[in-house]
Design a protein around this motif. Structure first.
Motif, PDB file in Angstrom:
ATOM      1  N   GLU A 125      -9.262  12.047  13.467  1.00  0.00           N
ATOM      2  CA  GLU A 125      -7.886  11.859  13.007  1.00  0.00           C
ATOM      3  C   GLU A 125      -7.412  13.213  12.474  1.00  0.00           C
ATOM      4  OE1 GLU A 125      -4.231  10.674  12.173  1.00  0.00           O
ATOM      5  OE2 GLU A 125      -5.716   9.495  13.273  1.00  0.00           O
ATOM      6  N   ALA A 126      -6.334  13.724  13.041  1.00  0.00           N
ATOM      7  CA  ALA A 126      -5.822  15.048  12.674  1.00  0.00           C
ATOM      8  C   ALA A 126      -4.577  14.900  11.819  1.00  0.00           C
ATOM      9  CB  ALA A 126      -5.498  15.852  13.937  1.00  0.00           C
ATOM     10  N   LYS A 127      -4.561  15.586  10.677  1.00  0.00           N
ATOM     11  CA  LYS A 127      -3.406  15.567   9.795  1.00  0.00           C
ATOM     12  C   LYS A 127      -2.990  16.996   9.451  1.00  0.00           C
ATOM     13  CE  LYS A 127      -2.892  11.128   9.282  1.00  0.00           C
ATOM     14  NZ  LYS A 127      -1.737  10.461   9.934  1.00  0.00           N
ATOM     15  N   HIS A 128      -1.687  17.183   9.346  1.00  0.00           N
ATOM     16  CA  HIS A 128      -1.160  18.475   8.922  1.00  0.00           C
ATOM     17  C   HIS A 128      -0.421  18.285   7.606  1.00  0.00           C
ATOM     18  CE1 HIS A 128       1.356  22.296   9.938  1.00  0.00           C
ATOM     19  NE2 HIS A 128       0.478  22.512   8.986  1.00  0.00           N
ATOM     20  N   ARG A 129       0.762  17.662   7.672  1.00  0.00           N
ATOM     21  CA  ARG A 129       1.518  17.383   6.442  1.00  0.00           C
ATOM     22  C   ARG A 129       1.899  15.912   6.324  1.00  0.00           C
ATOM     23  NH1 ARG A 129       5.786  22.419   7.081  1.00  0.00           N
ATOM     24  NH2 ARG A 129       4.220  24.065   7.335  1.00  0.00           N
ATOM     25  N   ALA A 130       1.261  15.069   7.092  1.00  0.00           N
ATOM     26  CA  ALA A 130       1.584  13.641   7.081  1.00  0.00           C
ATOM     27  C   ALA A 130       0.511  12.857   6.333  1.00  0.00           C
ATOM     28  CB  ALA A 130       1.701  13.124   8.512  1.00  0.00           C
ATOM     29  N   ASN A 131       0.883  11.684   5.857  1.00  0.00           N
ATOM     30  CA  ASN A 131      -0.055  10.774   5.218  1.00  0.00           C
ATOM     31  C   ASN A 131      -0.616   9.800   6.252  1.00  0.00           C
ATOM     32  OD1 ASN A 131       0.294  11.813   2.580  1.00  0.00           O
ATOM     33  ND2 ASN A 131       2.216  10.684   2.372  1.00  0.00           N
ATOM     34  N   PHE A 132      -1.615   9.041   5.865  1.00  0.00           N
ATOM     35  CA  PHE A 132      -2.187   8.043   6.752  1.00  0.00           C
ATOM     36  C   PHE A 132      -1.174   6.928   7.003  1.00  0.00           C
ATOM     37  CE2 PHE A 132      -6.050   9.645   4.449  1.00  0.00           C
ATOM     38  CZ  PHE A 132      -6.609  10.299   5.541  1.00  0.00           C
ATOM     39  N   GLY A 133      -1.183   6.426   8.235  1.00  0.00           N
ATOM     40  CA  GLY A 133      -0.257   5.373   8.596  1.00  0.00           C
ATOM     41  C   GLY A 133      -0.600   4.044   7.942  1.00  0.00           C
ATOM     42  N   ARG A 134       0.428   3.331   7.523  1.00  0.00           N
ATOM     43  CA  ARG A 134       0.261   2.000   6.942  1.00  0.00           C
ATOM     44  C   ARG A 134       0.787   0.953   7.921  1.00  0.00           C
ATOM     45  NH1 ARG A 134       0.466   2.342   0.389  1.00  0.00           N
ATOM     46  NH2 ARG A 134      -0.591   4.370   0.218  1.00  0.00           N
ATOM     47  N   CYS A 135       0.632  -0.307   7.566  1.00  0.00           N
ATOM     48  CA  CYS A 135       1.019  -1.391   8.462  1.00  0.00           C
ATOM     49  C   CYS A 135       2.530  -1.581   8.429  1.00  0.00           C
ATOM     50  CB  CYS A 135       0.311  -2.675   8.065  1.00  0.00           C
ATOM     51  SG  CYS A 135       0.777  -4.095   9.082  1.00  0.00           S
ATOM     52  N   SER A 136       3.181  -1.338   9.551  1.00  0.00           N
ATOM     53  CA  SER A 136       4.647  -1.446   9.601  1.00  0.00           C
ATOM     54  C   SER A 136       5.102  -2.889   9.412  1.00  0.00           C
ATOM     55  CB  SER A 136       5.177  -0.891  10.918  1.00  0.00           C
ATOM     56  OG  SER A 136       4.679  -1.624  12.022  1.00  0.00           O
ATOM     57  N   ARG A 137       4.325  -3.845   9.889  1.00  0.00           N
ATOM     58  CA  ARG A 137       4.728  -5.245   9.733  1.00  0.00           C
ATOM     59  C   ARG A 137       4.716  -5.657   8.257  1.00  0.00           C
ATOM     60  NH1 ARG A 137       1.891  -9.321  13.812  1.00  0.00           N
ATOM     61  NH2 ARG A 137       0.007  -8.280  13.075  1.00  0.00           N
ATOM     62  N   TYR A 138       3.715  -5.208   7.522  1.00  0.00           N
ATOM     63  CA  TYR A 138       3.692  -5.522   6.097  1.00  0.00           C
ATOM     64  C   TYR A 138       4.863  -4.847   5.384  1.00  0.00           C
ATOM     65  CZ  TYR A 138       2.393  -5.849   1.239  1.00  0.00           C
ATOM     66  OH  TYR A 138       2.424  -6.108  -0.119  1.00  0.00           O
ATOM     67  N   LEU A 139       5.098  -3.582   5.700  1.00  0.00           N
ATOM     68  CA  LEU A 139       6.172  -2.839   5.043  1.00  0.00           C
ATOM     69  C   LEU A 139       7.538  -3.438   5.352  1.00  0.00           C
ATOM     70  CD1 LEU A 139       4.847   0.796   5.608  1.00  0.00           C
ATOM     71  CD2 LEU A 139       4.734  -0.573   3.508  1.00  0.00           C
ATOM     72  N   GLN A 140       7.669  -4.067   6.525  1.00  0.00           N
ATOM     73  CA  GLN A 140       8.927  -4.706   6.908  1.00  0.00           C
ATOM     74  C   GLN A 140       8.954  -6.193   6.540  1.00  0.00           C
ATOM     75  OE1 GLN A 140       9.174  -3.900  11.111  1.00  0.00           O
ATOM     76  NE2 GLN A 140       9.115  -1.680  10.796  1.00  0.00           N
ATOM     77  N   GLU A 141       7.960  -6.603   5.727  1.00  0.00           N
ATOM     78  CA  GLU A 141       7.842  -7.998   5.288  1.00  0.00           C
ATOM     79  C   GLU A 141       7.738  -8.959   6.468  1.00  0.00           C
ATOM     80  OE1 GLU A 141      10.822  -8.942   2.415  1.00  0.00           O
ATOM     81  OE2 GLU A 141      10.022  -7.530   0.940  1.00  0.00           O
ATOM     82  N   ARG A 142       6.938  -8.553   7.455  1.00  0.00           N
ATOM     83  CA  ARG A 142       6.686  -9.394   8.618  1.00  0.00           C
ATOM     84  C   ARG A 142       5.195  -9.659   8.798  1.00  0.00           C
ATOM     85  NH1 ARG A 142       7.315  -7.700  13.283  1.00  0.00           N
ATOM     86  NH2 ARG A 142       7.447  -5.454  12.911  1.00  0.00           N
ATOM     87  N   CYS A 143       4.406  -9.436   7.742  1.00  0.00           N
ATOM     88  CA  CYS A 143       2.960  -9.673   7.841  1.00  0.00           C
ATOM     89  C   CYS A 143       2.715 -11.153   8.116  1.00  0.00           C
ATOM     90  CB  CYS A 143       2.264  -9.262   6.545  1.00  0.00           C
ATOM     91  SG  CYS A 143       0.515  -9.752   6.474  1.00  0.00           S
ATOM     92  N   PRO A 144       2.024 -11.482   9.215  1.00  0.00           N
ATOM     93  CA  PRO A 144       1.798 -12.899   9.553  1.00  0.00           C
ATOM     94  C   PRO A 144       0.843 -13.607   8.604  1.00  0.00           C
ATOM     95  CG  PRO A 144       0.635 -11.479  11.076  1.00  0.00           C
ATOM     96  CD  PRO A 144       1.493 -10.575  10.244  1.00  0.00           C
TER      97      PRO A 144
END
Length: 256
Positions: A125-144
């Motif tokens: 996993e390569a990172k420069h100035r970004a953070n680790f990705g999180r779950c978009s469904r949870y962040l959009q309140e669509r977590c099943p």
């Protein structure tokens, strides 16, 4: 190669005529336009080192920002697959079968770099100035699992099979409404990367390593999350094979 693609990858220092750039997905190509492009950094530092392979021993001898310095492994000639493709455009053997099994329909896990040898598979996993990705469904309140209006469509990463996060990680039980936020949100990108890499290594009968490459001065921004993630890894042997390497060390390796 189209004029459009040439403009998109103008930050490439060498290998611009490699066939990979005519077949990479647009989402990968578009990252090359960014001044903070992780993709350009990855290509520009790894490609010159891997002609056509890179020594596993040369990489494992790098003193890591985190992780075991040297486990005494034998050398191995590692062939790079950038975003799942060799420089010549060949797809990583077995990858699509594993992605279909682990991720199912829809968006597939995108891994920056595979280094495949005769004995080892290193997933990077390569990172420069970004953070680790999180779950978009949870962040959009669509977590099943947590947002009740989606309960009819359970999250596949908690279903039975190799894709189940809890098979590899101490994330606890299946997320519930009171779990806000659940660990599978915070560690979504790393968890998917680990599960895909482990399954692929099993299919290829290779030893599996999961590495992070990050700029030395950006490591402090990712360190807390990384340490929390590795604390969740069930397999002690895999834990010992995980490491964090500075981009600066890769650059120095190219100059030796």
């Amino acid at each position: 190669m189209s004029t459009h693609n040439r403009r998109s990858i103008q930050r490439i220092l060498s290998g611009v005529d490699e066939r990979i750039f005519s077949i990479l997905p647009d989402r990968v190509i578009s990252n090359f336009r960014s001044p903070a492009s992780e993709n350009a950094l990855l290509w520009n530092l790894v490609y010159p080192l891997a002609q056509p392979t890179i020594s596993f021993q040369s990489l494992i001898s790098i003193h890591p920002l985190w992780g075991t310095h040297n486990l005494g492994q034998e050398d191995d000639n590692l062939r790079p697959y950038y975003w799942g493709y060799s420089a010549s455009g060949a797809r990583m053997p077995g990858l699509d079968v594993i992605l279909n099994e682990i991720d199912g329909p829809g968006n597939k896990t995108e891994i920056d770099l595979f280094l495949r040898g005769s004995k080892n598979l290193v997933v990077v996993e390569a990172k420069h100035r970004a953070n680790f990705g999180r779950c978009s469904r949870y962040l959009q309140e669509r977590c099943p699992e947590i947002h009740t209006h989606e309960l009819h469509q359970p999250c596949r990463y908690w279903e039975t099979g190799r894709q189940n996060f809890s098979e590899q990680l101490l994330f606890g039980g299946r997320p519930m409404a009171e779990d806000r936020p659940p660990p599978c949100n915070r560690h979504y990108q790393l968890a998917r990367t680990l599960v895909v890499g482990k399954a692929l290594a099993q299919e290829l009968n290779l030893d599996f390593y999961l590495w992070l490459i990050v700029a030395r001065n950006y490591w402090k921004n990712l360190e807390k999350t990384w340490l929390d993630f590795v604390d969740q890894v069930r397999d002690d042997q895999l834990w010992r094979k995980m490491r964090v390497i500075a981009w600066e060390e890769i650059r120095d390796l190219a100059n030796t």
